[in-house]
Scaffold this motif. Structure first.
Motif, PDB file in Angstrom:
ATOM      1  N   LEU A 225       0.821  -1.215   0.000  1.00 31.92           N
ATOM      2  CA  LEU A 225       0.000   0.000   0.000  1.00 31.92           C
ATOM      3  C   LEU A 225       0.851   1.261   0.000  1.00 31.92           C
ATOM      4  CD1 LEU A 225      -2.881  -1.003   2.440  1.00 31.92           C
ATOM      5  CD2 LEU A 225      -2.956  -0.802  -0.039  1.00 31.92           C
ATOM      6  N   LEU A 226       2.148   1.123   0.309  1.00 34.58           N
ATOM      7  CA  LEU A 226       3.034   2.284   0.188  1.00 34.58           C
ATOM      8  C   LEU A 226       3.193   2.674  -1.278  1.00 34.58           C
ATOM      9  CD1 LEU A 226       5.779   1.276   2.786  1.00 34.58           C
ATOM     10  CD2 LEU A 226       3.889   2.879   3.087  1.00 34.58           C
ATOM     11  N   ILE A 227       3.170   1.686  -2.171  1.00 34.18           N
ATOM     12  CA  ILE A 227       3.172   1.994  -3.608  1.00 34.18           C
ATOM     13  C   ILE A 227       1.811   2.557  -4.011  1.00 34.18           C
ATOM     14  CG2 ILE A 227       3.401   1.008  -5.916  1.00 34.18           C
ATOM     15  CD1 ILE A 227       5.227  -1.101  -4.792  1.00 34.18           C
ATOM     16  N   SER A 228       0.741   1.951  -3.505  1.00 34.44           N
ATOM     17  CA  SER A 228      -0.604   2.383  -3.884  1.00 34.44           C
ATOM     18  C   SER A 228      -0.891   3.813  -3.447  1.00 34.44           C
ATOM     19  CB  SER A 228      -1.637   1.435  -3.260  1.00 34.44           C
ATOM     20  OG  SER A 228      -1.408   0.107  -3.666  1.00 34.44           O
ATOM     21  N   ALA A 229      -0.361   4.219  -2.289  1.00 35.94           N
ATOM     22  CA  ALA A 229      -0.600   5.585  -1.819  1.00 35.94           C
ATOM     23  C   ALA A 229      -0.032   6.610  -2.790  1.00 35.94           C
ATOM     24  CB  ALA A 229       0.020   5.768  -0.437  1.00 35.94           C
ATOM     25  N   LEU A 230       1.040   6.257  -3.487  1.00 36.77           N
ATOM     26  CA  LEU A 230       1.653   7.160  -4.459  1.00 36.77           C
ATOM     27  C   LEU A 230       1.003   7.057  -5.835  1.00 36.77           C
ATOM     28  CD1 LEU A 230       5.404   6.571  -3.517  1.00 36.77           C
ATOM     29  CD2 LEU A 230       4.054   8.594  -2.994  1.00 36.77           C
ATOM     30  N   THR A 231       0.760   5.818  -6.283  1.00 41.30           N
ATOM     31  CA  THR A 231       0.285   5.606  -7.659  1.00 41.30           C
ATOM     32  C   THR A 231      -1.230   5.500  -7.776  1.00 41.30           C
ATOM     33  OG1 THR A 231       0.434   3.193  -7.456  1.00 41.30           O
ATOM     34  CG2 THR A 231       2.421   4.378  -8.162  1.00 41.30           C
ATOM     35  N   LYS A 232      -1.946   5.332  -6.661  1.00 38.81           N
ATOM     36  CA  LYS A 232      -3.404   5.118  -6.628  1.00 38.81           C
ATOM     37  C   LYS A 232      -3.817   3.807  -7.295  1.00 38.81           C
ATOM     38  CE  LYS A 232      -3.845   9.295  -4.940  1.00 38.81           C
ATOM     39  NZ  LYS A 232      -2.461   9.760  -5.081  1.00 38.81           N
ATOM     40  N   ALA A 233      -2.850   2.874  -7.477  1.00 41.04           N
ATOM     41  CA  ALA A 233      -3.127   1.590  -8.126  1.00 41.04           C
ATOM     42  C   ALA A 233      -2.697   0.460  -7.198  1.00 41.04           C
ATOM     43  CB  ALA A 233      -2.388   1.499  -9.462  1.00 41.04           C
ATOM     44  N   ASP A 234      -3.675  -0.224  -6.580  1.00 41.34           N
ATOM     45  CA  ASP A 234      -3.347  -1.335  -5.693  1.00 41.34           C
ATOM     46  C   ASP A 234      -2.981  -2.570  -6.510  1.00 41.34           C
ATOM     47  OD1 ASP A 234      -5.956  -3.402  -5.568  1.00 41.34           O
ATOM     48  OD2 ASP A 234      -6.412  -1.363  -6.224  1.00 41.34           O
ATOM     49  N   ALA A 391      -2.769   6.733 -16.867  1.00 42.44           N
ATOM     50  CA  ALA A 391      -2.179   7.513 -15.776  1.00 42.44           C
ATOM     51  C   ALA A 391      -2.982   8.776 -15.523  1.00 42.44           C
ATOM     52  CB  ALA A 391      -0.727   7.856 -16.129  1.00 42.44           C
ATOM     53  N   GLU A 392      -3.521   9.366 -16.613  1.00 42.31           N
ATOM     54  CA  GLU A 392      -4.295  10.604 -16.454  1.00 42.31           C
ATOM     55  C   GLU A 392      -5.542  10.378 -15.599  1.00 42.31           C
ATOM     56  OE1 GLU A 392      -3.003   9.505 -19.210  1.00 42.31           O
ATOM     57  OE2 GLU A 392      -1.560  11.079 -19.754  1.00 42.31           O
ATOM     58  N   GLN A 393      -6.159   9.189 -15.735  1.00 45.42           N
ATOM     59  CA  GLN A 393      -7.334   8.879 -14.912  1.00 45.42           C
ATOM     60  C   GLN A 393      -6.990   8.793 -13.429  1.00 45.42           C
ATOM     61  OE1 GLN A 393      -8.508   5.468 -17.714  1.00 45.42           O
ATOM     62  NE2 GLN A 393     -10.456   6.004 -16.761  1.00 45.42           N
ATOM     63  N   LEU A 394      -5.724   8.468 -13.153  1.00 45.10           N
ATOM     64  CA  LEU A 394      -5.288   8.372 -11.757  1.00 45.10           C
ATOM     65  C   LEU A 394      -4.678   9.670 -11.246  1.00 45.10           C
ATOM     66  CD1 LEU A 394      -3.696   4.788 -11.909  1.00 45.10           C
ATOM     67  CD2 LEU A 394      -5.907   5.428 -10.939  1.00 45.10           C
ATOM     68  N   GLY A 395      -4.550  10.655 -12.116  1.00 47.97           N
ATOM     69  CA  GLY A 395      -4.146  11.985 -11.663  1.00 47.97           C
ATOM     70  C   GLY A 395      -2.705  12.362 -11.890  1.00 47.97           C
ATOM     71  N   TYR A 396      -1.987  11.698 -12.796  1.00 48.12           N
ATOM     72  CA  TYR A 396      -0.598  12.057 -13.068  1.00 48.12           C
ATOM     73  C   TYR A 396      -0.236  11.635 -14.493  1.00 48.12           C
ATOM     74  CZ  TYR A 396      -0.346   7.202 -11.445  1.00 48.12           C
ATOM     75  OH  TYR A 396      -0.579   5.860 -11.257  1.00 48.12           O
ATOM     76  N   THR A 397       0.918  12.116 -14.961  1.00 52.53           N
ATOM     77  CA  THR A 397       1.385  11.781 -16.302  1.00 52.53           C
ATOM     78  C   THR A 397       2.112  10.434 -16.275  1.00 52.53           C
ATOM     79  OG1 THR A 397       3.523  12.853 -16.000  1.00 52.53           O
ATOM     80  CG2 THR A 397       1.704  14.240 -16.776  1.00 52.53           C
ATOM     81  N   PRO A 398       2.293   9.768 -17.446  1.00 56.96           N
ATOM     82  CA  PRO A 398       3.030   8.498 -17.477  1.00 56.96           C
ATOM     83  C   PRO A 398       4.436   8.616 -16.899  1.00 56.96           C
ATOM     84  CG  PRO A 398       1.826   8.809 -19.533  1.00 56.96           C
ATOM     85  CD  PRO A 398       1.698  10.082 -18.759  1.00 56.96           C
ATOM     86  N   GLU A 399       5.131   9.749 -17.177  1.00 57.57           N
ATOM     87  CA  GLU A 399       6.482   9.923 -16.643  1.00 57.57           C
ATOM     88  C   GLU A 399       6.458  10.011 -15.120  1.00 57.57           C
ATOM     89  OE1 GLU A 399       5.119  11.747 -19.001  1.00 57.57           O
ATOM     90  OE2 GLU A 399       6.224  10.976 -20.765  1.00 57.57           O
ATOM     91  N   GLU A 400       5.465  10.722 -14.589  1.00 54.74           N
ATOM     92  CA  GLU A 400       5.338  10.798 -13.129  1.00 54.74           C
ATOM     93  C   GLU A 400       4.990   9.425 -12.540  1.00 54.74           C
ATOM     94  OE1 GLU A 400       3.686  15.364 -12.483  1.00 54.74           O
ATOM     95  OE2 GLU A 400       2.286  13.724 -12.858  1.00 54.74           O
TER      96      GLU A 400
END
Length: 448
Positions: A225-234, A391-400
């Motif tokens: 969940l430490l990854i999910s908190a950043l990427t919004k993808a569990d 990535a845009e649906q999750l709120g960031y760009t692919p590079e981010e």
């Protein structure tokens, strides 16, 4: 001298002897339980046992308190322990040996019971031939369910209430989600720590180890969940459910899934350990420990692997491998017949494997951090495919997204390694120290 002022090593050693004699005893062809021991003592005329309860026997067997002299004498007479062996226990505990009158009474009781002992042995042999599993202890289903509810309820209630509150308020930022996950882990760890610190409440060492097993699985699973908190993808893929994309709901479902997996594996671990320890099947202590620890670890691993990506498969091979080695050693050292000297090779091999896996985990994480393609490939390969979420649906760009994924992997690896080294490794060291102190107690005790 009051037993609370005696050396802890004497209490532990005497407790192991009591447990050993009780494990070897049989009642109706089955292993004698603590309650059965009290009933047997009362049945054989030991008035001292009428005021006993199971919690007292449990504290004496675990070494939390030194058994009183009256109990040791009554215990020895009830189980027909030879007078020299009773004297040995009393000596190790720092008490005076049996007097002449007590000694003659013990010898007379042993002679009178010789015939019944032979009949009991014959009955046990017949029972063993009739059923291979007859000497396994009965599982206390009510006790297992009650302990499971105690482990599940605090974190489960927190996850449901706070998860729905965050969803209603629309709080899906990194800080809010990260705090949500960390507090869930802190609740589970804190509950286990409080139960361990309150060790003198009659709980056996078995229960504390099962607590730690549950906590360790939940913490390591929640590390993702430490990854999910950043990427919004569990990693389970709940974020691909259209109504849950970019909301706290995937976090809620992931925490509940981790709780369910950890609880199921810990129940399996507890039951298998009880059965293996009670039946003494499978040869040596380490062999029995392997068959108590391996099935729940494999259950948790394959449950996760089925629904997550290749990166999780590889990562949890390392993490669960470390847990398997550590808990196998802990379980083996809690067996009555375990010895550091007899198991030195197996013990050193287990420590070596744990060290190698830790190193492999750190190096693998660094390699994935440096090689972006490796991290992206591992995240894309799954047994159960998912629909595409941009990535845009999750709120960031692919590079981010790539940067966040790499950063989250570092956080997850660091958190798990620190936990495994400090909490699990610390408990393992405490267990080793306790066993070593027990084994060296006779040499250190002048009364022995």
């Amino acid at each position: 001298m009051d037993d609370s002022h005696r050396d802890d090593s004497a209490a532990i050693l005497v407790g192991r002897l009591i447990r050993s004699y009780r494990d070897d005893a049989r009642s109706g062809g089955r292993r004698l339980s603590q309650d059965g021991l009290i009933d047997l003592m009362v049945e054989r005329g030991e008035d001292y046992a009428t005021n006993l309860d199971r919690s007292s026997v449990s504290r004496w067997e675990s070494g939390a308190r030194l058994a009183p002299r009256e109990f040791l004498v009554a215990f020895g007479r009830s189980l027909r322990v030879p007078q020299p062996e009773i004297d040995r226990m009393l000596s190790l505990a720092g008490y005076e040996s049996l007097g002449e009158e007590e000694g003659w009474a013990a010898m007379l009781a042993a002679q009178q019971s010789l015939g019944s002992q032979v009949e009991n042995i014959q009955r046990d042999v017949r029972s063993l031939m009739d059923s291979a599993g007859r000497d396994e202890p009965q599982v206390d289903a009510y006790g297992v369910a009650k302990e499971a509810l105690r482990r599940l309820a605090p974190a489960g209630i927190y996850a449901l209430v706070v998860g729905f509150v965050l969803n209603e308020m629309g709080l899906n930022g990194t800080l809010a989600l990260l705090t949500y996950a960390l507090v869930a882990s802190a609740i589970v760890i804190g509950q286990g720590a409080l139960r361990w610190l309150n060790r003198n409440n009659g709980r056996a060492e078995h229960d504390h180890v099962v607590d730690l097993f549950f906590i360790s699985l939940f913490f390591t699973l929640n590390g993702a969940l430490l990854i999910s908190a950043l990427t919004k993808a569990d990693h389970f893929g709940f974020y691909t459910i259209e109504a849950y994309t970019n909301t706290p709901m995937p976090f809620l479902l992931t925490i509940l899934a981790n709780l369910a997996l950890s609880l199921a594996a810990s129940i399996m671990f507890s039951v298998l350990w009880r059965r293996r320890q009670g039946s003494h099947r499978g040869g040596r202590a380490f062999e029995r420990a392997v068959w108590a620890t391996l099935p729940p670890i494999l259950f948790a691993y394959f449950s996760v692997s089925t629904f997550t990506n290749l990166g999780s498969w590889i990562f949890y091979v390392v993490v669960f491998g470390i847990l398997f080695g550590a808990f196998t050693t802990i379980v083996a050292l809690n067996e009555p017949d375990a010895s550091l000297g007899d198991a030195s090779f197996v013990f050193k091999a287990a420590i070596g494997v744990i060290t190698v896996l830790c190193s492999f985990g750190v190096l693998g994480t660094l390699a994935a951090y440096v090689n972006t393609d490796m991290a992206l490939t591992a995240a894309s390969i799954r047994i159960v495919p998912l629909r595409e979420i941009s990535a845009e649906q999750l709120g960031y760009t692919p590079e981010e997204g790539v940067k966040l994924l790499r950063l989250g992997m570092l956080w997850m690896s660091l958190a798990n390694i620190v936990y495994l080294v400090t909490v699990v490794g610390g408990y393992l060291l405490v267990t080793i120290r306790r066993v070593r102190r027990t084994e060296t107690a006779p040499a250190a005790s002048p009364s022995a």
